[in-house]
Design a protein around this motif. Structure first.
Motif, PDB file in Angstrom:
ATOM      1  N   PRO A 109      15.842 104.906 -75.920  1.00  7.87           N
ATOM      2  CA  PRO A 109      14.575 105.266 -76.577  1.00  7.87           C
ATOM      3  C   PRO A 109      13.972 106.576 -76.066  1.00  7.87           C
ATOM      4  CG  PRO A 109      14.588 102.940 -76.044  1.00  7.87           C
ATOM      5  CD  PRO A 109      15.818 103.534 -75.419  1.00  7.87           C
ATOM      6  N   VAL A 110      14.066 106.830 -74.776  1.00 13.88           N
ATOM      7  CA  VAL A 110      13.502 108.065 -74.224  1.00 13.88           C
ATOM      8  C   VAL A 110      14.290 109.266 -74.715  1.00 13.88           C
ATOM      9  CG1 VAL A 110      13.050 109.340 -72.103  1.00 13.88           C
ATOM     10  CG2 VAL A 110      12.590 106.904 -72.195  1.00 13.88           C
ATOM     11  N   GLN A 111      15.618 109.189 -74.681  1.00 12.65           N
ATOM     12  CA  GLN A 111      16.442 110.295 -75.153  1.00 12.65           C
ATOM     13  C   GLN A 111      16.200 110.555 -76.631  1.00 12.65           C
ATOM     14  OE1 GLN A 111      20.362 108.949 -74.073  1.00 12.65           O
ATOM     15  NE2 GLN A 111      20.421 110.270 -72.263  1.00 12.65           N
ATOM     16  N   ILE A 131       3.437 114.530 -74.056  1.00 12.81           N
ATOM     17  CA  ILE A 131       3.449 113.395 -74.979  1.00 12.81           C
ATOM     18  C   ILE A 131       4.097 112.175 -74.341  1.00 12.81           C
ATOM     19  CG2 ILE A 131       4.483 112.542 -77.139  1.00 12.81           C
ATOM     20  CD1 ILE A 131       4.040 115.362 -78.280  1.00 12.81           C
ATOM     21  N   THR A 132       5.191 112.391 -73.609  1.00 13.36           N
ATOM     22  CA  THR A 132       5.973 111.267 -73.080  1.00 13.36           C
ATOM     23  C   THR A 132       5.674 110.918 -71.625  1.00 13.36           C
ATOM     24  OG1 THR A 132       7.753 112.780 -72.474  1.00 13.36           O
ATOM     25  CG2 THR A 132       7.891 111.707 -74.650  1.00 13.36           C
ATOM     26  N   ASN A 133       4.769 111.647 -70.997  1.00 16.30           N
ATOM     27  CA  ASN A 133       4.451 111.435 -69.571  1.00 16.30           C
ATOM     28  C   ASN A 133       5.657 111.635 -68.665  1.00 16.30           C
ATOM     29  OD1 ASN A 133       1.719 110.958 -69.888  1.00 16.30           O
ATOM     30  ND2 ASN A 133       2.001 108.762 -70.169  1.00 16.30           N
ATOM     31  N   LEU A 134       6.491 112.599 -68.997  1.00 15.67           N
ATOM     32  CA  LEU A 134       7.626 112.983 -68.161  1.00 15.67           C
ATOM     33  C   LEU A 134       7.364 114.387 -67.624  1.00 15.67           C
ATOM     34  CD1 LEU A 134      10.501 111.961 -70.607  1.00 15.67           C
ATOM     35  CD2 LEU A 134       9.792 110.703 -68.577  1.00 15.67           C
ATOM     36  N   THR A 135       8.152 114.803 -66.642  1.00 12.08           N
ATOM     37  CA  THR A 135       8.065 116.188 -66.194  1.00 12.08           C
ATOM     38  C   THR A 135       8.915 117.046 -67.128  1.00 12.08           C
ATOM     39  OG1 THR A 135       9.975 116.037 -64.731  1.00 12.08           O
ATOM     40  CG2 THR A 135       7.810 115.447 -63.788  1.00 12.08           C
ATOM     41  N   GLU A 136       8.684 118.353 -67.107  1.00 15.44           N
ATOM     42  CA  GLU A 136       9.477 119.246 -67.951  1.00 15.44           C
ATOM     43  C   GLU A 136      10.952 119.165 -67.595  1.00 15.44           C
ATOM     44  OE1 GLU A 136       8.234 123.265 -69.123  1.00 15.44           O
ATOM     45  OE2 GLU A 136       6.328 122.798 -68.135  1.00 15.44           O
TER      46      GLU A 136
END
Length: 161
Positions: A109-111, A131-136
């Protein structure tokens, strides 16, 4: 945000948000509900959000609502009813679009989310991270791995047909 700007956000962004959610979940009714709920949330925060940030807010809200639904359904063991598009069978030879759709369905789902936001919606790495609360750097890694998986999937005729 004014009422006119809110109405403009509906006119300008609803199709993009719907397309993103529909490609992620493959369920028309669920995608429509999520988009509607996202606009309801935007209306509830209309005084706090500027028109310039409305699109990012809508994508973030709809993404989080979709993930919440997936988690709830997975916990309840009813995920098959949410992602019905994964279990369809087609007899004809698939075209490139169908092959890409199958490859997208096999991503985590994340990918899948980061690839859709980057390649289909043209968001920057920074915007996707927000948007996804991930780092760049996490976003870049997920996109790199997803694209490599999709390339290998397309090259493997046994899996495609």
């Amino acid at each position: 945000m004014t009422r006119t700007e809110y109405n403009n956000s509906v006119d300008n962004f609803s199709d993009d948000v719907y397309r993103f959610i529909f490609k992620a979940c493959r369920n028309k009714e669920l995608a429509e509900d999520i988009v509607q709920d996202s606009y309801l949330t935007l209306w509830e925060h209309v005084r706090d959000i500027t028109y310039e940030k409305a699109k990012a807010f809508l994508f973030t809200t709809s993404y989080r609502k979709m993930i919440d639904i997936f988690r709830k359904e997975k916990k309840n063991g009813d995920i098959e009813n949410i992602c019905t598009g994964q279990y369809t069978y087609e007899e004809e030879t698939p075209d490139l679009q169908q092959i890409l759709e199958k490859a997208l369905d096999r991503l985590s789902p994340v990918q899948k989310t980061v690839v859709l936001l980057r390649d289909y919606e043209d968001y920057s790495y920074k915007e996707i991270a927000e948007i996804t609360n991930l780092t760049e750097s996490q976003v870049k890694v997920y996109i790199f791995r997803a694209r490599n998986f999709m390339k290998e999937f397309i090259r493997t005729p046994d899996l495609v047909i």
